[in-house]
Design an enzyme around this catalytic site. Sequence first.
Site, PDB file in Angstrom:
ATOM      1  N   ASN A  34       0.823  -1.217   0.000  1.00  0.00           N
ATOM      2  CA  ASN A  34       0.000   0.000   0.000  1.00  0.00           C
ATOM      3  C   ASN A  34       0.861   1.273   0.000  1.00  0.00           C
ATOM      4  O   ASN A  34       0.410   2.338   0.426  1.00  0.00           O
ATOM      5  CB  ASN A  34      -0.961  -0.005   1.199  1.00  0.00           C
ATOM      6  N   HIS A 151      45.210  27.126 -16.744  1.00  0.00           N
ATOM      7  CA  HIS A 151      45.630  27.513 -18.091  1.00  0.00           C
ATOM      8  C   HIS A 151      44.396  27.952 -18.866  1.00  0.00           C
ATOM      9  O   HIS A 151      43.331  27.356 -18.724  1.00  0.00           O
ATOM     10  CB  HIS A 151      46.275  26.299 -18.771  1.00  0.00           C
ATOM     11  N   ASN A 152      44.537  28.997 -19.695  1.00  0.00           N
ATOM     12  CA  ASN A 152      43.376  29.493 -20.477  1.00  0.00           C
ATOM     13  C   ASN A 152      42.142  29.620 -19.578  1.00  0.00           C
ATOM     14  O   ASN A 152      41.067  29.116 -19.894  1.00  0.00           O
ATOM     15  CB  ASN A 152      43.045  28.535 -21.639  1.00  0.00           C
ATOM     16  N   GLU A 181      45.225  32.760 -15.866  1.00  0.00           N
ATOM     17  CA  GLU A 181      45.839  33.291 -17.078  1.00  0.00           C
ATOM     18  C   GLU A 181      44.923  34.305 -17.753  1.00  0.00           C
ATOM     19  O   GLU A 181      43.717  34.082 -17.861  1.00  0.00           O
ATOM     20  CB  GLU A 181      46.155  32.144 -18.048  1.00  0.00           C
ATOM     21  N   ASP A 183      44.793  36.138 -21.363  1.00  0.00           N
ATOM     22  CA  ASP A 183      45.324  36.180 -22.732  1.00  0.00           C
ATOM     23  C   ASP A 183      44.833  37.490 -23.359  1.00  0.00           C
ATOM     24  O   ASP A 183      43.673  37.579 -23.763  1.00  0.00           O
ATOM     25  CB  ASP A 183      44.746  34.960 -23.472  1.00  0.00           C
ATOM     26  N   HIS A 196      41.094  33.521 -26.793  1.00  0.00           N
ATOM     27  CA  HIS A 196      42.175  32.675 -27.308  1.00  0.00           C
ATOM     28  C   HIS A 196      42.462  33.138 -28.730  1.00  0.00           C
ATOM     29  O   HIS A 196      41.717  32.840 -29.643  1.00  0.00           O
ATOM     30  CB  HIS A 196      41.753  31.207 -27.262  1.00  0.00           C
ATOM     31  N   GLU A 230      49.407  36.996 -20.691  1.00  0.00           N
ATOM     32  CA  GLU A 230      49.981  36.706 -22.002  1.00  0.00           C
ATOM     33  C   GLU A 230      49.561  37.878 -22.870  1.00  0.00           C
ATOM     34  O   GLU A 230      48.393  38.038 -23.214  1.00  0.00           O
ATOM     35  CB  GLU A 230      49.474  35.374 -22.542  1.00  0.00           C
ATOM     36  N   LYS A 279      52.319  38.576 -13.257  1.00  0.00           N
ATOM     37  CA  LYS A 279      53.437  37.915 -13.938  1.00  0.00           C
ATOM     38  C   LYS A 279      53.460  38.425 -15.374  1.00  0.00           C
ATOM     39  O   LYS A 279      52.508  38.228 -16.130  1.00  0.00           O
ATOM     40  CB  LYS A 279      53.265  36.394 -13.934  1.00  0.00           C
ATOM     41  N   LYS A 281      56.336  40.575 -18.580  1.00  0.00           N
ATOM     42  CA  LYS A 281      57.693  40.959 -18.977  1.00  0.00           C
ATOM     43  C   LYS A 281      58.127  42.228 -18.247  1.00  0.00           C
ATOM     44  O   LYS A 281      57.314  43.112 -17.968  1.00  0.00           O
ATOM     45  CB  LYS A 281      57.743  41.227 -20.485  1.00  0.00           C
ATOM     46  N   SER A 354      58.247  30.216 -18.160  1.00  0.00           N
ATOM     47  CA  SER A 354      57.103  29.410 -18.583  1.00  0.00           C
ATOM     48  C   SER A 354      57.576  28.382 -19.582  1.00  0.00           C
ATOM     49  O   SER A 354      58.238  28.727 -20.562  1.00  0.00           O
ATOM     50  CB  SER A 354      56.055  30.309 -19.257  1.00  0.00           C
ATOM     51  N   ARG A 381      56.510  27.962 -14.396  1.00  0.00           N
ATOM     52  CA  ARG A 381      55.128  27.664 -14.810  1.00  0.00           C
ATOM     53  C   ARG A 381      55.171  26.702 -15.993  1.00  0.00           C
ATOM     54  O   ARG A 381      55.925  26.904 -16.934  1.00  0.00           O
ATOM     55  CB  ARG A 381      54.408  28.957 -15.216  1.00  0.00           C
ATOM     56  N   ILE A 480      22.539  -2.687 -13.509  1.00  0.00           N
ATOM     57  CA  ILE A 480      23.120  -2.609 -12.168  1.00  0.00           C
ATOM     58  C   ILE A 480      24.634  -2.670 -12.345  1.00  0.00           C
ATOM     59  O   ILE A 480      25.138  -3.320 -13.263  1.00  0.00           O
ATOM     60  CB  ILE A 480      22.622  -3.776 -11.284  1.00  0.00           C
ATOM     61  N   ASP A 535      32.669   0.397 -13.455  1.00  0.00           N
ATOM     62  CA  ASP A 535      31.665  -0.613 -13.782  1.00  0.00           C
ATOM     63  C   ASP A 535      32.283  -1.508 -14.854  1.00  0.00           C
ATOM     64  O   ASP A 535      32.567  -1.056 -15.960  1.00  0.00           O
ATOM     65  CB  ASP A 535      30.409   0.093 -14.309  1.00  0.00           C
ATOM     66  N   ASP A 537      33.000  -3.999 -17.800  1.00  0.00           N
ATOM     67  CA  ASP A 537      32.289  -4.318 -19.034  1.00  0.00           C
ATOM     68  C   ASP A 537      33.159  -5.260 -19.842  1.00  0.00           C
ATOM     69  O   ASP A 537      34.319  -4.956 -20.112  1.00  0.00           O
ATOM     70  CB  ASP A 537      32.008  -3.035 -19.826  1.00  0.00           C
TER      71      ASP A 537
END
Length: 590
Positions: A34, A151-152, A181, A183, A196, A230, A279, A281, A354, A381, A480, A535, A537
Amino acid sequence: MSFKEIKSLLRMVNVDMNDMYAYRLFKECDHSNNERLEGTEIEEFLRRLLKRPELEEIFHRYSGEDRVLSAPELLEFLEDQGEASATLAHAQQLIQTYELNETAKQHELMTLDGFMMYLLSPEGDALNPAHTCTFQDMDQPLAHYFISSSHNTYLTDSQIGGLSSTEAYVRAFAQGCRCVELDCWEGPGGEPVIYHGHTLTSKILFRDVVQAVRDHAFTLSPYPVILSLENHCGLEQQAVMACHLRTILGDMLVTQPLDSQNPEELPSPEQLKGRVLVKGKKLPAARNEDGRILSDREEDEDEEEEEERVEAEQKRQAKQIAPELSALAVYCCATRLQTLRPAPAPPQPFQVSSLSERKAKKLIREAGNSFVSHNTRQLTRVYPLGLRMNSANYSPQEMWNAGCQLVALNFQTPGYEMDLNAGRFLINGQCGYILKPACLRQPHTDFDPESPGPPRTTLTIQVLTAQQLPKLNAEKPSSIVDPLVRVEIHGVPMDCARKETNYVLNNGFNPHWGQTLQFQLRAPELVLVRFVVEDYDTTSPNDFVGQFTLPLSSLKQGYRHIHLLSKDGASLSPATIFVHIRVQHSRGPD
């Protein structure tokens, strides 16, 4: 009680459960059919949901015939676990904290339920709770720390067509990142933009990113943030960048050396709390007035790209660096690493080189100890190869082995590399700074990751059981998990290893293995241990279920639960693995 009522009752006493398993069990106990459980049905449901035969066995080993643990019996268990804080008072305090039965509590006794609550709590965790706050010495020079680096950072997706967003910076800071970073490219209306370059990624304003840094850099960690610039802008927009950095960041920005600072070494994270470092030049002092031909491209050493670079290089030669921006590179002056200087040469702590992952690997292979030595004094880096268009990552462990501090990864790309990064920076309050082992800090260290000496530590892990592993394919009601557990060692090359259990057929609720995996380690202080559940397989690669990664030095011994995380680092509660851990040191530092 309905299923919903039972769920909220369990939540009140801190019992988490996987809805799929719990509902299946609810249906099996609902003999009257029930959709409600009464009296004995509720009792049967709870007993079956919480039944842990392996915990009962351990409990009975210590509790004797009366089937309850007295404080002295609990103390004996804590001592066998190797708990540093094992005292009678501590055992009494655990009973008061975790025992659910009031009568037992008053008599300073712990029942099986209380024992289970204790072992599933943070105090019964494989991760040492004392290491979850900032516990390391934060007064050493920056070069003595691994620093969580992205990065990026502006990308939310791939390098080629992904979306750039200030949200990506907020997310990186929320994951403990301390070096991001930027850019920077010429933008319309005199406003520099971040994206980028030469790709279809969208653009965001430099100014907006600096505001995101101001608002979010210190929400999780008080320790310094490094902005890795950068720079592809002309002199005018470079001056605009410098102006934005000064006006938006204000006193947060480091614009000159600290008064109290020894010029022979970098300041410490403690001295730089709440500060932002640039960071970039630096103009040579003599040519500071009129600008000088300099490129701020990260040096990319990849032969494949060399030809297309020639043309770009010529264009770049026409580019100069603005004195206003040069002035902001105080402790992180970007320089090319031409050769590794012999040890007696005066250190240049404020220079940061870098390197692409390829150049870094070459240095580790050909001049391991010299590179380690270099990294005791100044920052390095490392960033992913430009060829990795899908924002794939490399293993950061190889770079940490050589003491590289700023090992930059694509935070937007989940995978084992980001699991290792999260595991490395999981401790010390997740503040993004981890003190390097002594062998990577001593100026005259003889450590070489390629030849670390003989094995001196044995790690033995008994994989006992797992609990409530998530079902991977929600669409297939019948699917499962057939789980297996793999333990991976990430450290110096001679320590790297992976061993796994057999798989258990069709049981994600409470699979049992009882298998022992053993590892010999040469440089235990660098080791990360990664626990993975897959899991099994037969016909295709195994599917990932969950994982947890942590430093060996923060792994507690004895019977422990490992709380699994998903691919993107989210908790899979209540999914756990139950293991027994033993670490034996034969000689050398702990």
